[in-house]
Every structure is written in C-alpha cells, then in structure tokens.
Scaffold this active site. Structure first.
Site: not given
Ligand code: IMP
Ligand code: MG
Length: 187
Positions: A104, A136, A166, A159-160, A47-48, A172, A108
């Site tokens: 996206e 990040k 969210d 964490f943002v 959703k983000g 959101r 992370d």
């Molecule tokens: P990844 O697979 O670890 O890259 O995860 C990415 C997903 O983790 C993003 O689409 C977000 O939903 C969530 N996420 C990672 N860091 C943050 C943050 O700082 N704030 C909010 N959601 C985050």
């Molecule tokens: Mg999320």
C-alpha cells in the site's frame, strides 16, 4: 498548464531516499519469507502503490506472484461505515495456500486496510501481512489496532503527493514524495 512542482511545499523523500527505503523493506521481506514453503503473492493496491510495488519487487530475489486489487472504504466520513468497496477483486482459487503481502502507498485512518485484511482472512488466506511506504499513525481511527508489518516511513499529519500518491488523480507521476501546499486543496 500549471507546473506540478509549484504546488509542492517541500520534498519529504527524494528518489534516492525512496530507493534506500525500498532496499531496507525488501531486505526485511526477503529475510522473513525466504524459508516459507508457500507461494508468496504480492498484492498491490491500485492505483497509488504502483510505483512503490514496481521498485519493491525488483529488490526481492524470491519467487513471487504479483496480483492487484482496487479498493476503497467508506469510513467515518460517511454514514455507511464498515463497507469495503472492491472495484477490482482478487480472483484466485489457491487463496488458502498462499502468503499474501499487501503493498500500500499510505495508511491514514487505517479503515481501508483493516477491512481488506479482514476480508482476505475471512476468505482463508494462509497469512496476510502489510507493507506500506508511508504511515500516518497520528491519524489512526481510535478503535483500530492496525499496524503495518513493514513500514517505509512514519510521517506527520500532512497531505502528501507524488510517487503514486494523488490529489484528485493528479501528481502520481512525480518521482518524489512531497507535501502539497494547503492552498492547492483549499482552492
Ligand atoms: P485510510 O483508509 O484512511 O487509511 O485511507 C488510505 C487511503 O487514503 C490511501 O490509500 C490514499 O489513497 C488516501 N490518502 C490518505 N492520506 C493521503 C495523503 O496524504 N496523500 C494522498 N492520499 C492519501
Ligand atoms: Mg487516493
């Protein structure tokens, strides 16, 4: 009812700064796809990335189609690593003929997007690129070489929330991106 603002330690990007980021990314994307003969499909990841997608596509003056997926990955935090969970899948019969631009909110560990990109390439999408609002890189899983093709801003390991992002489905709708106070998620 508690006020969302009280949970924010600091604002990283306000509405105006987000607008400038969208201007720059849209210009880069427009330049790169302007001469393509294929159909451009902007694939917004729910959703983000909803607010970001909405602001971005309004700034791209090219013919494009909008599509959505909802995915999550079970990465290093569980035992079932390597699994892409598609809660809402892309359903098109022209995938071999399209250029996909994944939009996206944040990268992370990179697990979700590297699996999603591999999935779309397996299905023979003509091309797959990634546009992320936030990145990040310090958090990237060591074995992954994933780098976004278009990146709004690199941020430190904090964490943002806001502008689509969210914590527990909350925040959101904040119009800016802010750092969540650590005491909020330690509660
Ligand atoms: P990844 O697979 O670890 O890259 O995860 C990415 C997903 O983790 C993003 O689409 C977000 O939903 C969530 N996420 C990672 N860091 C943050 C943050 O700082 N704030 C909010 N959601 C985050
Ligand atoms: Mg999320």
């Amino acid at each position: 009812m508690s006020h969302m603002e009280q949970d924010i330690a600091k604002i990283l990007f306000d509405e105006k700064e987000i607008g400038l980021i969208c201007d720059r990314l849209a210009a880069e994307i427009t330049r790169d796809y302007a001469d393509s003969e294929r159909k451009l499909v902007v694939l917004s990841i729910l959703k983000g990335s909803l607010p970001f997608t909405a602001d971005l596509i309004k700034r791209i003056p090219l013919p494009l189609e909008l599509d959505f997926m909802k995915v999550s990955s079970y990465g290093s935090r569980t035992t079932s690593s390597g699994t892409l969970n598609k809660e809402l899948d892309l359903n098109r019969d022209d995938i071999e003929k399209i250029d996909i631009l994944i939009v996206e909110d944040i990268i992370d560990s990179g697990n979700t997007l590297s699996r999603l990109k591999a999935d779309l390439l397996d299905r023979k999408a003509h091309s797959v690129k990634i546009c992320t609002l936030l990145d990040k890189p310090s958090r990237r899983e060591k074995t992954l070489t994933l780098t976004p093709d278009y990146s709004g801003a690199v941020i430190p390991d904090e964490f943002v929330v806001g502008y689509g992002l969210d914590y527990g489905e909350k925040y959101r709708n904040l119009p800016y991106v802010g750092v969540l106070k650590p005491e909020v998620y330690k509660k």
